[in-house]
Scaffold this motif. Structure first.
Motif, PDB file in Angstrom:
ATOM      1  N   ARG A 170       0.649  -1.134  -0.111  1.00 19.94           N
ATOM      2  CA  ARG A 170      -0.376  -0.326   0.471  1.00 19.94           C
ATOM      3  C   ARG A 170       0.672   1.611  -0.319  1.00 19.94           C
ATOM      4  O   ARG A 170       1.061   2.405  -0.786  1.00 19.94           O
ATOM      5  CB  ARG A 170      -1.016   0.108   1.130  1.00 19.94           C
TER       6      ARG A 170
ATOM      7  N   TYR B  49     -15.211 -12.230   8.074  1.00 21.15           N
ATOM      8  CA  TYR B  49     -15.023 -11.933   6.879  1.00 21.15           C
ATOM      9  C   TYR B  49     -13.800 -11.969   5.705  1.00 21.15           C
ATOM     10  O   TYR B  49     -13.028 -10.321   6.479  1.00 21.15           O
ATOM     11  CB  TYR B  49     -16.224 -10.807   6.365  1.00 21.15           C
TER      12      TYR B  49
ATOM     13  N   VAL C  79     -11.261  -7.992   5.231  1.00 22.46           N
ATOM     14  CA  VAL C  79     -10.512  -7.627   3.611  1.00 22.46           C
ATOM     15  C   VAL C  79     -11.195  -5.963   3.233  1.00 22.46           C
ATOM     16  O   VAL C  79     -11.101  -5.490   1.681  1.00 22.46           O
ATOM     17  CB  VAL C  79     -10.914  -8.334   2.797  1.00 22.46           C
TER      18      VAL C  79
ATOM     19  N   VAL D  41     -11.425  -3.522   8.738  1.00 20.62           N
ATOM     20  CA  VAL D  41      -9.980  -2.826   8.428  1.00 20.62           C
ATOM     21  C   VAL D  41     -10.350  -1.795   7.021  1.00 20.62           C
ATOM     22  O   VAL D  41      -9.056  -1.112   7.600  1.00 20.62           O
ATOM     23  CB  VAL D  41      -9.197  -3.837   7.414  1.00 20.62           C
ATOM     24  N   GLU D  42     -10.883  -1.355   6.370  1.00 23.98           N
ATOM     25  CA  GLU D  42     -11.185  -0.240   5.645  1.00 23.98           C
ATOM     26  C   GLU D  42     -11.627   1.261   6.140  1.00 23.98           C
ATOM     27  O   GLU D  42     -12.231   0.797   6.948  1.00 23.98           O
ATOM     28  CB  GLU D  42     -11.737  -0.648   4.098  1.00 23.98           C
TER      29      GLU D  42
ATOM     30  N   GLY E 123      -3.731  -9.579  -3.597  1.00 26.56           N
ATOM     31  CA  GLY E 123      -4.934  -9.696  -2.661  1.00 26.56           C
ATOM     32  C   GLY E 123      -5.151 -10.878  -2.418  1.00 26.56           C
ATOM     33  O   GLY E 123      -6.539 -11.610  -1.993  1.00 26.56           O
TER      34      GLY E 123
ATOM     35  N   LYS F 213      -2.952 -13.870  -1.514  1.00 28.06           N
ATOM     36  CA  LYS F 213      -2.692 -14.794  -0.235  1.00 28.06           C
ATOM     37  C   LYS F 213      -2.954 -15.687   0.885  1.00 28.06           C
ATOM     38  O   LYS F 213      -4.049 -15.301   1.171  1.00 28.06           O
ATOM     39  CB  LYS F 213      -1.016 -13.819  -0.159  1.00 28.06           C
ATOM     40  N   LYS F 214      -2.924 -16.519   1.443  1.00 27.04           N
ATOM     41  CA  LYS F 214      -3.452 -16.985   2.182  1.00 27.04           C
ATOM     42  C   LYS F 214      -2.023 -16.639   3.555  1.00 27.04           C
ATOM     43  O   LYS F 214      -1.116 -17.032   3.613  1.00 27.04           O
ATOM     44  CB  LYS F 214      -3.154 -18.866   2.176  1.00 27.04           C
TER      45      LYS F 214
HETATM   46  N1  LIG Z   1      -6.925  -0.287   9.748  1.00 27.69           N
HETATM   47  C1  LIG Z   1      -6.138  -0.742  10.108  1.00 27.69           C
HETATM   48  O1  LIG Z   1      -4.677  -1.234  11.617  1.00 27.69           O
HETATM   49  C2  LIG Z   1      -5.036  -1.835   9.252  1.00 27.69           C
HETATM   50  C3  LIG Z   1      -4.195  -3.235   9.588  1.00 27.69           C
HETATM   51  C4  LIG Z   1      -3.894  -4.177   9.010  1.00 27.69           C
HETATM   52  C5  LIG Z   1      -4.165  -4.090   7.548  1.00 27.69           C
HETATM   53  N2  LIG Z   1      -5.297  -3.067   7.151  1.00 27.69           N
HETATM   54  C6  LIG Z   1      -5.823  -4.273   5.645  1.00 27.69           C
HETATM   55  O2  LIG Z   1      -6.907  -4.972   5.680  1.00 27.69           O
HETATM   56  C7  LIG Z   1      -6.619  -5.385   4.770  1.00 27.69           C
HETATM   57  C8  LIG Z   1      -5.962  -6.989   4.625  1.00 27.69           C
HETATM   58  O3  LIG Z   1      -5.140  -7.067   5.022  1.00 27.69           O
HETATM   59  P1  LIG Z   1      -4.747  -8.230   4.727  1.00 27.69           P
HETATM   60  O4  LIG Z   1      -2.958  -8.320   4.678  1.00 27.69           O
HETATM   61  O5  LIG Z   1      -5.033  -9.306   5.495  1.00 27.69           O
HETATM   62  O6  LIG Z   1      -4.842  -8.761   3.304  1.00 27.69           O
HETATM   63  P2  LIG Z   1      -4.464  -9.875   2.275  1.00 27.69           P
HETATM   64  O7  LIG Z   1      -3.530 -10.967   3.462  1.00 27.69           O
HETATM   65  O8  LIG Z   1      -3.182  -9.653   0.925  1.00 27.69           O
HETATM   66  O9  LIG Z   1      -5.961 -11.064   1.829  1.00 27.69           O
HETATM   67  C9  LIG Z   1      -5.959 -11.508   1.388  1.00 27.69           C
HETATM   68  C10 LIG Z   1      -6.488 -12.819   1.660  1.00 27.69           C
HETATM   69  O10 LIG Z   1      -8.252 -12.262   1.312  1.00 27.69           O
HETATM   70  C11 LIG Z   1      -8.751 -13.183   1.125  1.00 27.69           C
HETATM   71  N3  LIG Z   1      -9.680 -12.305  -0.113  1.00 27.69           N
HETATM   72  C12 LIG Z   1      -9.905 -11.818  -1.904  1.00 27.69           C
HETATM   73  N4  LIG Z   1     -11.062 -10.990  -1.499  1.00 27.69           N
HETATM   74  C13 LIG Z   1     -12.474 -11.627  -0.338  1.00 27.69           C
HETATM   75  C14 LIG Z   1     -12.954 -11.636  -0.901  1.00 27.69           C
HETATM   76  N5  LIG Z   1     -14.448 -11.060  -1.491  1.00 27.69           N
HETATM   77  N6  LIG Z   1     -14.195 -11.617   0.130  1.00 27.69           N
HETATM   78  C15 LIG Z   1     -13.982 -12.327   1.214  1.00 27.69           C
HETATM   79  N7  LIG Z   1     -12.200 -13.210   1.499  1.00 27.69           N
HETATM   80  C16 LIG Z   1     -11.540 -12.683   0.042  1.00 27.69           C
HETATM   81  C17 LIG Z   1      -7.938 -13.849  -0.086  1.00 27.69           C
HETATM   82  O11 LIG Z   1      -8.440 -15.155  -0.657  1.00 27.69           O
HETATM   83  P3  LIG Z   1      -9.591 -15.857  -1.707  1.00 27.69           P
HETATM   84  O12 LIG Z   1      -9.248 -15.162  -3.130  1.00 27.69           O
HETATM   85  O13 LIG Z   1      -9.263 -17.178  -2.087  1.00 27.69           O
HETATM   86  O14 LIG Z   1     -10.878 -15.208  -1.622  1.00 27.69           O
HETATM   87  C18 LIG Z   1      -7.150 -13.782   0.015  1.00 27.69           C
HETATM   88  O15 LIG Z   1      -6.655 -14.832   1.693  1.00 27.69           O
HETATM   89  C19 LIG Z   1      -5.761  -4.602   3.513  1.00 27.69           C
HETATM   90  O16 LIG Z   1      -6.723  -3.648   2.757  1.00 27.69           O
HETATM   91  C20 LIG Z   1      -4.914  -3.950   4.678  1.00 27.69           C
HETATM   92  O17 LIG Z   1      -4.063  -3.002   4.114  1.00 27.69           O
HETATM   93  C21 LIG Z   1      -5.472  -2.358   7.699  1.00 27.69           C
END
Ligand SMILES: NC(=O)c1ccc[n+]([C@@H]2O[C@H](COP(=O)([O-])OP(=O)(O)OC[C@H]3O[C@@H](n4cnc5c(N)ncnc54)[C@H](OP(=O)(O)O)[C@@H]3O)[C@@H](O)[C@H]2O)c1
Length: 306
Positions: free
Chosen positions: A45, A162, A225, A246-247, A294, A296-297
């Motif tokens: 990001r 979710y 997510v 998180v958004e 977007g 990764k597991k």
């Molecule tokens: N506010 C905060 O303090 C904070 C802190 C940390 C992270 N964040 C934000 O949180 C978000 C997630 O971070 P992350 O690192 O956990 O992401 P990530 O590891 O990249 O999440 C990817 C996972 O999301 C799943 N996914 C993708 N599209 C989906 C959908 N429509 N419905 C359900 N699952 C879905 C994918 O599996 P599939 O493709 O198999 O569905 C994949 O396993 C990011 O946008 C990040 O910027 C915010």
């Protein structure tokens, strides 16, 4: 030392590995020889300045207007204390530690200086350096939002996670289970097996069914997510139920106590590190490309020491 430098905002290809001077610890700092880090969604990001609308202006103010003010990316580390400042007393040379640096970044490098009172603690004894580097990003975020939902004060909490398969999602399922919740996880068919491994009680596959039609009502819905909304989930919430995403502008705070809590869970074997892929430091561009999908597991580890 070698460090991953982000000289301008842009695609993964902007990243370069450069030789720069080793940092020198201040009086209350420790110098850590980094063994492993992770490439997280936060890193991609920042690299791509991937935020919408007004938040872009805020991000430029915080991070640097035309390029990152702190050019070394990376917010998580695990490694070995190499040197301690004259007035640092908490750690000694040789201690195995891990931690986070937040917006200060600097973890995609061979060495890092960090004040001993910041977010750094002992690595779980049973975790490899790579496993430890995969703990803080999702772990800290999940702890922050679930505690904000006062999960510890709810009797027999029912929680819907979710997006249960990302870094935050895999952590959230495990932390909620630790707090005694009945967890419903929403993921794709590809993520079903992983979500079962994490201990989810119920699984809804978003590519097969509409999760908003579930008959259960929840105390907490945590969208890890940022793909849903409170409005979309309204019918699933109990009257006092809370929705978090998180958004948005709510940024999880990071604390050393949370890391200590994660270490305890890891050592008790009630928490596992989920690592999807590992890349050596010189393949950081490939690592960013993969995180950019977007899909990764769990986590993507960056091996810093050979
Ligand atoms: N506010 C905060 O303090 C904070 C802190 C940390 C992270 N964040 C934000 O949180 C978000 C997630 O971070 P992350 O690192 O956990 O992401 P990530 O590891 O990249 O999440 C990817 C996972 O999301 C799943 N996914 C993708 N599209 C989906 C959908 N429509 N419905 C359900 N699952 C879905 C994918 O599996 P599939 O493709 O198999 O569905 C994949 O396993 C990011 O946008 C990040 O910027 C915010």
């Amino acid at each position: 030392m070698k460090a991953v430098i982000c000289p301008s905002y842009g695609p993964p290809e902007v990243l370069v590995i450069k030789e720069i001077n080793n940092p020198v610890p201040q009086k209350k700092e420790v110098l850590v020889k980094i063994i492993a880090s992770a490439v997280n969604t936060g890193d991609v990001r920042i690299r791509g300045l991937k935020v919408e609308g007004f938040m872009k202006v805020i991000m430029r103010l915080v991070l640097g207007f035309t390029k990152p003010r702190k050019p070394i990316l990376g917010t998580v580390f695990s490694g070995i204390v190499e040197q301690v400042g004259a007035e640092a007393t908490k750690f000694k040379v040789g201690d195995e530690v891990y931690g986070t640096t937040g917006f200060k970044q600097g973890c995609h490098a061979e060495f890092l200086c960090i004040p001993e009172k910041k977010v750094i603690t002992y690595k779980p004894r049973n975790a490899s350096f790579e496993e430890a580097a995969a703990l803080p990003f999702g772990g800290q975020t999940a702890i922050y939002f679930l505690r904000k939902g006062k999960i510890t004060e709810i009797k027999n909490p029912k929680v819907l996670i979710y997006g249960a398969t990302g870094s935050v999602g895999t952590a959230a399922v495990q932390i909620a289970k630790h707090y005694g919740a009945v967890v419903t996880a929403v993921c794709s068919s590809k993520g079903k097996e992983l979500t079962q491994t994490l201990g989810a009680d119920n699984i809804i596959l978003y590519d097969k069914e509409d999760f908003t039609e579930a008959s259960d009502k929840f105390d907490i819905i945590f969208d890890t997510v940022g793909k849903t909304s409170k409005k979309q989930c309204a019918s699933l919430l109990k009257p006092e139920g809370k929705f978090f995403s998180v958004e948005g502008a709510d940024i999880a705070s990071e604390r050393a106590e949370n890391l200590e809590f994660l270490s305890q869970l890891y050592e008790n074997k009630t928490y596992i590190s989920i690592i999807d892929k590992k890349y050596p430091m010189d393949q950081v561009i490939e690592a960013h490309r993969y995180v950019d999908t977007g899909r990764k597991k769990g986590n993507v580890v960056l091996r810093i020491a050979p």
